[in-house]
Design a protein around this motif. Structure first.
Motif, PDB file in Angstrom:
ATOM      1  N   PHE A 113       0.861  -1.184   0.000  1.00  0.00           N
ATOM      2  CA  PHE A 113       0.000   0.000   0.000  1.00  0.00           C
ATOM      3  C   PHE A 113       0.902   1.240   0.000  1.00  0.00           C
ATOM      4  O   PHE A 113       1.703   1.435   0.916  1.00  0.00           O
ATOM      5  N   VAL A 114       0.746   2.078  -1.025  1.00  0.00           N
ATOM      6  CA  VAL A 114       1.668   3.183  -1.276  1.00  0.00           C
ATOM      7  C   VAL A 114       0.991   4.521  -0.987  1.00  0.00           C
ATOM      8  O   VAL A 114      -0.079   4.817  -1.542  1.00  0.00           O
ATOM      9  N   ASN A 115       1.614   5.339  -0.121  1.00  0.00           N
ATOM     10  CA  ASN A 115       1.227   6.751  -0.015  1.00  0.00           C
ATOM     11  C   ASN A 115       2.115   7.514  -0.995  1.00  0.00           C
ATOM     12  O   ASN A 115       3.319   7.640  -0.818  1.00  0.00           O
ATOM     13  N   THR A 116       1.501   7.992  -2.057  1.00  0.00           N
ATOM     14  CA  THR A 116       2.240   8.340  -3.270  1.00  0.00           C
ATOM     15  C   THR A 116       3.170   9.535  -3.106  1.00  0.00           C
ATOM     16  O   THR A 116       4.191   9.623  -3.792  1.00  0.00           O
ATOM     17  N   THR A 122      13.780   9.847   1.271  1.00  0.00           N
ATOM     18  CA  THR A 122      14.717   9.009   2.017  1.00  0.00           C
ATOM     19  C   THR A 122      13.967   7.963   2.827  1.00  0.00           C
ATOM     20  O   THR A 122      13.027   8.284   3.561  1.00  0.00           O
ATOM     21  N   GLY A 123      14.367   6.713   2.681  1.00  0.00           N
ATOM     22  CA  GLY A 123      13.741   5.627   3.424  1.00  0.00           C
ATOM     23  C   GLY A 123      12.588   4.960   2.712  1.00  0.00           C
ATOM     24  O   GLY A 123      12.100   3.921   3.173  1.00  0.00           O
ATOM     25  N   TYR A 124      12.153   5.556   1.595  1.00  0.00           N
ATOM     26  CA  TYR A 124      11.047   4.996   0.825  1.00  0.00           C
ATOM     27  C   TYR A 124      11.554   4.472  -0.521  1.00  0.00           C
ATOM     28  O   TYR A 124      12.614   4.867  -1.008  1.00  0.00           O
ATOM     29  N   MET A 125      10.775   3.612  -1.130  1.00  0.00           N
ATOM     30  CA  MET A 125      11.107   3.153  -2.470  1.00  0.00           C
ATOM     31  C   MET A 125      10.941   4.264  -3.488  1.00  0.00           C
ATOM     32  O   MET A 125      10.134   5.195  -3.286  1.00  0.00           O
ATOM     33  N   ALA A 126      11.667   4.151  -4.573  1.00  0.00           N
ATOM     34  CA  ALA A 126      11.490   5.017  -5.742  1.00  0.00           C
ATOM     35  C   ALA A 126      10.494   4.344  -6.697  1.00  0.00           C
ATOM     36  O   ALA A 126      10.220   3.143  -6.593  1.00  0.00           O
ATOM     37  N   TRP A 127      10.004   5.144  -7.652  1.00  0.00           N
ATOM     38  CA  TRP A 127       9.011   4.589  -8.570  1.00  0.00           C
ATOM     39  C   TRP A 127       9.581   3.441  -9.409  1.00  0.00           C
ATOM     40  O   TRP A 127       8.872   2.482  -9.697  1.00  0.00           O
ATOM     41  N   ASP A 128      10.838   3.522  -9.785  1.00  0.00           N
ATOM     42  CA  ASP A 128      11.386   2.424 -10.592  1.00  0.00           C
ATOM     43  C   ASP A 128      11.440   1.125  -9.789  1.00  0.00           C
ATOM     44  O   ASP A 128      11.248   0.024 -10.335  1.00  0.00           O
ATOM     45  N   GLN A 129      11.686   1.223  -8.476  1.00  0.00           N
ATOM     46  CA  GLN A 129      11.670   0.028  -7.627  1.00  0.00           C
ATOM     47  C   GLN A 129      10.255  -0.521  -7.477  1.00  0.00           C
ATOM     48  O   GLN A 129      10.042  -1.743  -7.530  1.00  0.00           O
ATOM     49  N   SER A 172      -6.238  11.538  -5.987  1.00  0.00           N
ATOM     50  CA  SER A 172      -4.939  11.888  -6.572  1.00  0.00           C
ATOM     51  C   SER A 172      -3.967  10.722  -6.443  1.00  0.00           C
ATOM     52  O   SER A 172      -3.169  10.455  -7.356  1.00  0.00           O
ATOM     53  N   ALA A 173      -4.029  10.002  -5.308  1.00  0.00           N
ATOM     54  CA  ALA A 173      -3.167   8.824  -5.151  1.00  0.00           C
ATOM     55  C   ALA A 173      -3.520   7.751  -6.179  1.00  0.00           C
ATOM     56  O   ALA A 173      -2.626   7.166  -6.816  1.00  0.00           O
ATOM     57  N   GLN A 174      -4.817   7.509  -6.376  1.00  0.00           N
ATOM     58  CA  GLN A 174      -5.220   6.496  -7.345  1.00  0.00           C
ATOM     59  C   GLN A 174      -4.819   6.909  -8.760  1.00  0.00           C
ATOM     60  O   GLN A 174      -4.386   6.077  -9.570  1.00  0.00           O
ATOM     61  N   GLY A 175      -4.929   8.211  -9.036  1.00  0.00           N
ATOM     62  CA  GLY A 175      -4.518   8.702 -10.344  1.00  0.00           C
ATOM     63  C   GLY A 175      -3.024   8.550 -10.572  1.00  0.00           C
ATOM     64  O   GLY A 175      -2.588   8.148 -11.669  1.00  0.00           O
ATOM     65  N   THR A 176      -2.240   8.839  -9.539  1.00  0.00           N
ATOM     66  CA  THR A 176      -0.789   8.673  -9.662  1.00  0.00           C
ATOM     67  C   THR A 176      -0.426   7.212  -9.874  1.00  0.00           C
ATOM     68  O   THR A 176       0.420   6.876 -10.725  1.00  0.00           O
ATOM     69  N   LEU A 177      -1.040   6.324  -9.102  1.00  0.00           N
ATOM     70  CA  LEU A 177      -0.776   4.898  -9.270  1.00  0.00           C
ATOM     71  C   LEU A 177      -1.165   4.435 -10.674  1.00  0.00           C
ATOM     72  O   LEU A 177      -0.466   3.612 -11.287  1.00  0.00           O
ATOM     73  N   SER A 178      -2.270   4.961 -11.185  1.00  0.00           N
ATOM     74  CA  SER A 178      -2.702   4.579 -12.529  1.00  0.00           C
ATOM     75  C   SER A 178      -1.697   5.027 -13.582  1.00  0.00           C
ATOM     76  O   SER A 178      -1.410   4.291 -14.541  1.00  0.00           O
ATOM     77  N   ARG A 179      -1.152   6.228 -13.429  1.00  0.00           N
ATOM     78  CA  ARG A 179      -0.162   6.719 -14.396  1.00  0.00           C
ATOM     79  C   ARG A 179       1.150   5.946 -14.307  1.00  0.00           C
ATOM     80  O   ARG A 179       1.776   5.627 -15.325  1.00  0.00           O
TER      81      ARG A 179
END
Length: 343
Positions: A113-116, A122-129, A172-179
């Motif tokens: 579950f991602v808070n976008t 720092t400490g969080y994953m990047a989008w490529d990961q 906005s979170a769902q939209g970011t995840l969709s993109r």
């Protein structure tokens, strides 16, 4: 009552209890960090995480996809024997570096579950990961809000301001995840495990499942916007008590009929029906920080109220009852005191 009628009734109760305890319920485990060097309150040590995975394997419990497991459990089409689902909140980088390889070794599916807005910090994953994990078999990415805010309506917040704030955070979170990922799952984990009935309606309107941080198993009568998960941080996921949690059964009540978690009095009162196969003499209830507490049975309802007021923003009542074969029915009600400071 004639003896034959009594025996028939006893047999019916036994059959009902056996059928309920034999059903397939879903136990969802909730993690944040898997690390030996992150904040203890939200961390599971690497050795403990490995031990938890090994216990699941040793007990021969199936680990399933969260969305599919939730759907089949609520529909009652999942056969017998408990299933397990594994989840991570916040997309911390220890999930990528430590948890993911260990899960891959066992071919266990899991959901992040991602808070976008935190991605890349720092400490969080990047989008490529996150994209790399999302492309692996059995890995699901879902919504944890944009800003990880406290989404229940604040005491002095207008309805219109709350509507705008929550709608923005969810969508906005769902939209970011969709993109970024194209197909986010229709699931939402409430930040801090906090929710009220109005927020539940927002989740339901979007056709999402809503997951909290109250403990217990998911069963056919579990409300789809207040789905429980067992926290697995060091304080709660120790191996000595883990088997009881992995084998727990959903308490046989409609959790959609339980009260809103936002309290109007402190301590609050939890009321639920006393239904078969629950026997008040074998029921045990606990309150956060107060240990075992008493309850009353009135007109076929159980009434649970802690003896003392609570000082924390979030706290729980947990009630358990033997379910046969060494397992327990498990009911957890999370309460939220909006008068207390946000953390």
């Amino acid at each position: 009552m004639p003896l034959t009628a009594f025996l028939k009734l006893s047999l019916l109760v036994a059959i009902t209890a056996t059928a309920i305890s034999a059903r397939a319920d879903l136990v969802v485990l909730q993690y944040h960090h898997v690390s030996d060097s992150t904040p203890p309150a939200t961390s599971t040590s690497v050795s403990l995480f490995e031990g938890q995975l090994n216990m699941i394997s040793d007990l021969e419990l199936d680990v399933v996809d969260l969305q599919q497991g939730t759907e089949t459990t609520l529909a009652g089409t999942d056969g017998q024997g408990n299933h397990i689902a594994i989840t991570f909140d916040d997309a911390y980088d220890s999930v990528y570096h430590t948890a993911a390889p260990l899960l891959a070794e066992k071919a266990y599916p899991y959901t992040i579950f991602v808070n976008t807005e935190a991605v890349g910090r720092t400490g969080y994953m990047a989008w490529d990961q996150i994209r790399e994990l999302a492309e692996r078999p059995g890995v699901t990415i879902a919504n944890h809000s944009a800003d990880h805010g406290h989404l229940a309506r604040k005491p002095n917040e207008s309805q219109s301001d709350w509507q705008a704030r929550v709608t923005s955070s969810l969508d906005s979170a769902q939209g970011t995840l969709s993109r970024e990922l194209k197909a986010p799952a229709p699931m939402f984990a409430y930040p801090y495990g906090e929710f009220d009935e109005a927020l539940e309606r927002k989740v339901a309107e979007r056709g999402w499942y809503g997951f909290g941080q109250q403990s217990g198993a998911i069963g056919q009568q579990t409300e789809k916007t207040r789905l429980p998960r067992f926290p697995m941080a060091n304080a709660y996921g120790q191996l000595g008590s883990l088997e009881n949690k992995l084998r727990s059964k959903a308490f046989p009540v409609d959790t959609g009929e339980l009260p809103d978690g936002v309290i109007s009095e402190n301590p609050p009162t939890l009321v639920f029906p006393l239904v078969e196969p629950i026997d008040a003499n074998r029921l045990t209830c606990f309150a956060s920080g107060q240990g075992r507490i008493d309850f009353d049975v009135t007109d076929g309802n159980v009434e649970v109220k802690a003896p003392e007021a609570f000082n924390s923003r979030r706290f729980r009542y947990n009630c358990t009852h033997p379910a046969g074969d060494g397992s327990y029915y498990w009911l957890s009600q999370q309460w939220l005191d909006l008068s207390k400071p946000e953390d």
